[in-house]
Enzyme design. Structure first.
Site, short mmCIF file in Angstrom:
data_model
loop_
_atom_site.label_atom_id
_atom_site.label_comp_id
_atom_site.label_asym_id
_atom_site.label_seq_id
_atom_site.Cartn_x
_atom_site.Cartn_y
_atom_site.Cartn_z
N ASP A 7 -0.94 9.51 3.24
CA ASP A 7 -0.47 8.23 2.72
C ASP A 7 0.98 8.00 3.12
O ASP A 7 1.39 8.41 4.20
CB ASP A 7 -0.63 8.24 1.18
CG ASP A 7 -0.95 6.87 0.60
OD1 ASP A 7 -0.03 6.03 0.61
OD2 ASP A 7 -2.08 6.64 0.15
N HIS A 45 3.50 3.83 -2.43
CA HIS A 45 2.04 3.85 -2.42
C HIS A 45 1.47 5.25 -2.66
O HIS A 45 0.66 5.47 -3.56
CB HIS A 45 1.57 3.30 -1.07
CG HIS A 45 0.12 2.98 -0.99
ND1 HIS A 45 -0.84 3.92 -0.73
CD2 HIS A 45 -0.53 1.79 -1.10
CE1 HIS A 45 -2.04 3.34 -0.69
NE2 HIS A 45 -1.87 2.04 -0.91
N SER A 80 -7.20 1.17 -2.50
CA SER A 80 -6.37 2.38 -2.42
C SER A 80 -6.37 3.15 -3.73
O SER A 80 -6.41 4.38 -3.73
CB SER A 80 -4.91 2.00 -2.15
OG SER A 80 -4.66 1.77 -0.80
#
Length: 407
Positions: free
Chosen positions: A78, A112, A276
């Site tokens: 990620d 994220h 996600s």
């Protein structure tokens, strides 16, 4: 699409939701240099005390007496994972950075990867209801992107498809038991396909996002669409598919992915959405299973997760919901279902030979399975002996049998 323009895209939405605090750069582990500071620091956010809706739905306290994911490593491929967050301290291993070589994956300029990792392994803290579904799992960060979506447009650096494939292989070679891929490629790439096969053949669970482009015609997402990968869509608090969550045969199941609370870099929490954030709920469930039932193969873990979903609302089993809605408690506790089947084969290029670390991990898992079989055999023999004694002794008493005595 030309391979030269294939890029991994983080499957999260709304840049306004991807803002968080970023503290001073974290010193890398010995032998690694300090990563450069983020070009655009993220805005600070405050801790949130309220219990988020996915946690109300899944009630991790029911699972804690059974399994916490202890001893299981989940690779988060990620934007990096900030180990400075109080709920991630001590849970993030030294990883790698394919954007800025020399880093250990602990810098997160998008927020994220930190959010994804927190859904898996954030530790309970006083005054904060939010924590991870597998709070004692270890996170292995593999930094491949810092992209965000700003007013519908992608911005930020990311690696090439070949480097993304290398990230998957790196995670496998560094003893990841589960790989969380909250990243989408919208083109089939042979190197990524080969890396998926490399992971599947080495008994690693792969979980990937199905993407957020439902309104753009549901382009086929990879690696979610590859055989052997669990493709995860998103639902909201009402249990219905999130409007952005893609539909298609690549959706294996759905999990919370709308208005989801996650940890932000350095401190605090933020609300996010996107497929996600549905992926780590499934990856955490795989970690719980791998800790609770270490004898299960990756294929058996996947089969159990899919076989124990809750029914989807309404018509349900269309391309938008897959088999249904993730239920971690059922996945861990239920034992039904047929004989698990091996994942479908993945057409790929020739793979490299596994390194000694991979072979050692496979040997440990084989030993765990052998021990389980021996224990099962001992229990079976004991049960048979008990039954025989229960039948033979009463008959002997009725017939006045006596032990043999010396002459």
């Amino acid at each position: 699409m030309s391979r030269s323009i294939v890029r991994p895209v983080l499957a999260g939405l709304a840049a306004a939701l991807l803002t968080a605090a970023t503290g001073p750069a974290v010193a890398a582990s010995a032998g690694r240099r300090m990563a450069p500071a983020c070009a655009t620091p993220l805005a600070p956010v405050r801790p949130v005390e309220a219990t988020p809706w996915p946690q109300q739905r899944y009630d991790p306290a029911r699972l804690t007496p059974l399994t916490t994911g202890a001893g299981v490593t989940v690779a988060v491929v990620d934007s990096g994972v900030d180990r400075a967050h109080p709920q991630l301290t001590g849970r993030v291993l030294a990883g790698t950075d394919l954007l800025d070589p020399g880093g250990d994956g602990s810098r997160d300029c998008a927020g994220h990867g930190t959010g994804v990792a927190s859904i898996i392994a954030a530790a309970p803290r006083p005054g904060v209801a939010f924590h991870g579904l597998a709070p004692e799992a270890r996170i292995l960060p593999v930094r491949v992107s810092e992209q965000q979506v700003v007013q519908g447009r992608e911005s930020g650096r990311t690696v090439s498809a070949d480097e993304f494939a290398s990230a998957i292989r790196w995670a496998v070679d560094h003893e990841a038991d589960v790989v969380n891929l909250s990243v989408v490629l919208y083109a089939d790439d042979p190197e990524v396909r080969s890396a998926v096969r490399y992971a599947v053949e080495r008994d690693v669970v792969l979980v990937a996002a199905v993407g957020n482009l439902h309104d753009s015609g549901d382009p086929r997402p990879f690696p979610a669409a590859y055989d052997g990968v669990l493709g995860v869509g998103a639902i909201g608090a009402d249990g219905a598919r999130a409007t952005f969550s893609q539909t298609g045969s690549y959706v294996d199941l759905v999990a919370p992915g709308s208005a989801v609370l996650v940890a932000a870099p350095a401190q605090g929490h933020q609300q996010v959405e996107g497929t996600s954030y549905a992926v780590p709920f499934v990856a955490a469930t795989a970690a719980l299973l791998r800790a609770y039932r270490p004898e299960l193969t990756a294929a058996e873990v996947v089969e159990r997760i899919v076989a124990t979903v809750d029914p989807a609302p309404g018509t349900g089993h269309g391309g938008g919901y897959g088999a249904g809605v993730l239920n971690p408690y059922r996945a861990v506790t239920e034992t039904g279902g047929g004989r698990p089947t091996a994942p479908r084969p993945v057409a790929a290029l020739a793979d490299d030979r596994p390194d000694p670390a991979v072979l050692a991990r496979q040997a440990r898992r084989a030993t765990a399975r052998d021990r389980a079989l021996v224990a099962g055999g001992v229990i079976g023999v004991t049960a048979v002996a008990v039954v025989l004694l229960a039948v033979v002794l009463p008959r002997g008493a009725r017939r006045r049998w006596r032990p043999a005595e010396p002459a």
